[in-house]
Design an enzyme around this catalytic site. Structure first.
Site, PDB file in Angstrom:
ATOM      1  N   CYS A 135      58.021  14.075  37.962  1.00  0.00           N
ATOM      2  CA  CYS A 135      59.321  14.401  38.715  1.00  0.00           C
ATOM      3  C   CYS A 135      59.652  15.372  39.361  1.00  0.00           C
ATOM      4  O   CYS A 135      59.220  16.170  39.641  1.00  0.00           O
ATOM      5  CB  CYS A 135      59.270  15.568  37.226  1.00  0.00           C
ATOM      6  SG  CYS A 135      59.753  17.306  36.446  1.00  0.00           S
ATOM      7  N   CYS A 138      61.404  18.456  38.783  1.00  0.00           N
ATOM      8  CA  CYS A 138      59.899  19.516  39.145  1.00  0.00           C
ATOM      9  C   CYS A 138      59.060  20.250  40.442  1.00  0.00           C
ATOM     10  O   CYS A 138      59.642  21.559  40.611  1.00  0.00           O
ATOM     11  CB  CYS A 138      58.806  19.240  38.110  1.00  0.00           C
ATOM     12  SG  CYS A 138      59.292  18.293  36.752  1.00  0.00           S
ATOM     13  N   ASP A 139      59.110  18.561  40.748  1.00  0.00           N
ATOM     14  CA  ASP A 139      57.826  19.077  42.221  1.00  0.00           C
ATOM     15  C   ASP A 139      58.831  18.746  43.657  1.00  0.00           C
ATOM     16  O   ASP A 139      57.831  19.144  44.195  1.00  0.00           O
ATOM     17  CB  ASP A 139      57.239  18.411  41.565  1.00  0.00           C
ATOM     18  CG  ASP A 139      55.726  19.301  40.676  1.00  0.00           C
ATOM     19  OD1 ASP A 139      56.342  19.696  40.086  1.00  0.00           O
ATOM     20  OD2 ASP A 139      55.537  18.036  40.028  1.00  0.00           O
TER      21      ASP A 139
END
Ligand code: NDP
Length: 312
Positions: A135, A138-139
């Site tokens: 992701c 997200c990261d």
């Protein structure tokens, strides 16, 4: 042993817990089945920085703990368990857990989520959270100024590569075929982006690095006379080869789309079976965000409440 509830919620990601908060506040006394990974995909994430309300970010597991506590505070009963079969044919829905326990319900909200597809390399597991992610939203932030690779040739891979190009110094896009499957507009954007280097006809053989990820072993034109093995130095390795909705147990009970996602009658969360609603990644091939799943969980609980009210 058997239990009856007005509202059964299957799954405990952001969608499941949000549905539980709303259903319990509506006095539906929901029973919530945790599933194989209590807390869902966020349990495997480190920091979540894009969920509204957490000014300084929050660890994924902590956020799920908070959501669970909020649901329990209003009376939701969270139980461990795996659903092994369902029968949604009658007015009373029947769900059997793997231990044999049967739960009957007047309404069901399915929030079983989806799982990112991985290549299946042992190294992916080894460097999970240490450079391997599925992701970018997200990261990606953790790779500012670094070099990363994205695997895949679809819209998600292109989108992730473009997203990462705003943060990283360089982005490799590793594509197994000699073309991108993504839409033309995405292909053009990738092509026009100087930070992205597309490696066509290339597969990942393994990953390496001491403690954290340091690089990937690649093979181009495998099995041909032009076969070439080489390494690239990378700090992040992002999988974007699709998601698999967790719908195996619903195949014969609910209408699914060609990719296996539960079909809902948008803008509601109603499935093909009256009284059964679906929320979160299991019914959302598009957005796949914690906040959009939570929003859909809220809508599903309101839909279930309305359905039960109309029948009473
Ligand atoms: P897709 O199934 O479209 O693409 C998956 C990609 O991963 C393909 O390039 C595929 O390669 C590759 N792949 C699959 N398995 C492997 C493997 N083992 N090794 C290497 N590569 C592999 O999935 P997406 O998640 O990209 O998209 C899902 C749906 O969501 C699509 O309909 C897409 O259009 C849509 N979407 C739309 C967006 C938008 O409009 N903004 C954004 C994101 C998604 P190959 O081509 O060789 O099969």
């Amino acid at each position: 042993m058997s239990t009856h509830t007005k509202c059964l919620i299957i799954g405990t990601g952001p969608a499941g817990y949000t549905a539980a908060i709303y259903a319990s506040r509506a006095s539906l006394s929901p029973v919530v089945i945790e599933g194989p990974q209590p807390g869902g995909q966020l349990i495997t994430t480190t920091e979540v920085e894009n969920f509204p309300g957490y000014t300084d970010g929050v660890q994924g597991p902590k956020m799920m703990e908070d959501l669970r506590a909020q649901a329990v505070r209003f009376g939701a009963e969270v139980r461990p368990g795996l659903v092994s079969s369902v029968d949604f044919s009658g007015d009373v829905k029947k769900v059997t857990l793997s231990g044999g326990e049967e739960i009957t319900a007047d309404s069901v909200i399915v929030c079983t989520g989806a799982a990112a597809r991985y290549l299946g390399l042992p190294d992916e597991r080894k460097y999970m959270g240490l450079g391997v992610s599925a992701c970018a939203t997200c990261d990606g932030f953790f790779y500012r100024g670094r070099t990363v690779a994205v695997v895949g040739g679809g819209d998600t891979a292109c989108e992730e590569a473009l997203y990462l190009s705003n943060l990283a110094k360089k982005v490799y896009l590793i594509v197994r075929k000699d073309y991108l499957r993504a839409s033309k507009v995405m292909q053009q954007r990738v092509h026009d982006n100087e930070k992205i280097e597309v490696l066509f006809n290339t597969v990942t053989m393994g990953l390496f690095g001491e403690e954290v990820l340091g690089g990937a072993h690649l093979a181009s034109h495998s099995g041909t006379e032009n076969e070439n093995f080489y390494d690239i130095a990378i700090d992040g390795f992002f999988l974007a080869i699709g998601h698999k909705p967790n719908t195996e147990v619903f195949v014969n009970a609910l209408e699914l789309d060609e990719a296996g996602y539960i079909k809902v009658a948008s803008p509601t969360t109603a499935t093909s079976s009256p009284g059964v609603f679906a929320a979160g990644d299991v019914a959302d091939p598009m957005y796949k965000q914690a906040i959009s799943a939570a929003g859909m969980g809220c809508r599903a609980a309101l839909d279930a409440e309305r359905y039960l009210m109309e029948r009473s």
